[in-house]
Design a protein around this motif. Sequence first.
Motif: not given
Length: 83
Positions: A48, A50, A57, A72
């Motif tokens: 993932l 960020v 993402y 999100e």
Amino acid sequence: ITPGALAPGMVLSRELRSRGYRVARDIITRDLEASLWYAQQVGIDAVLVVGSVAGSYRLIQSDRKEELHISEEQLWLRYSARG
């Protein structure tokens, strides 16, 4: 974790762990290719990323079969609490 995303990355890590997932944070300075290679070598299924846009993402399967740009909300729908 990209520059400036350390704190949000920590929050996401804690939340995923609370939902029953094993999480490793990559805080070593290396490019994405190297991080994906490392993930594959140690058996991490997904990475993932960020980034700089809050609440957005990149979810990359370490085998490179799938890459998604997700919100999100989509992240938590995909990674609901494990029983």
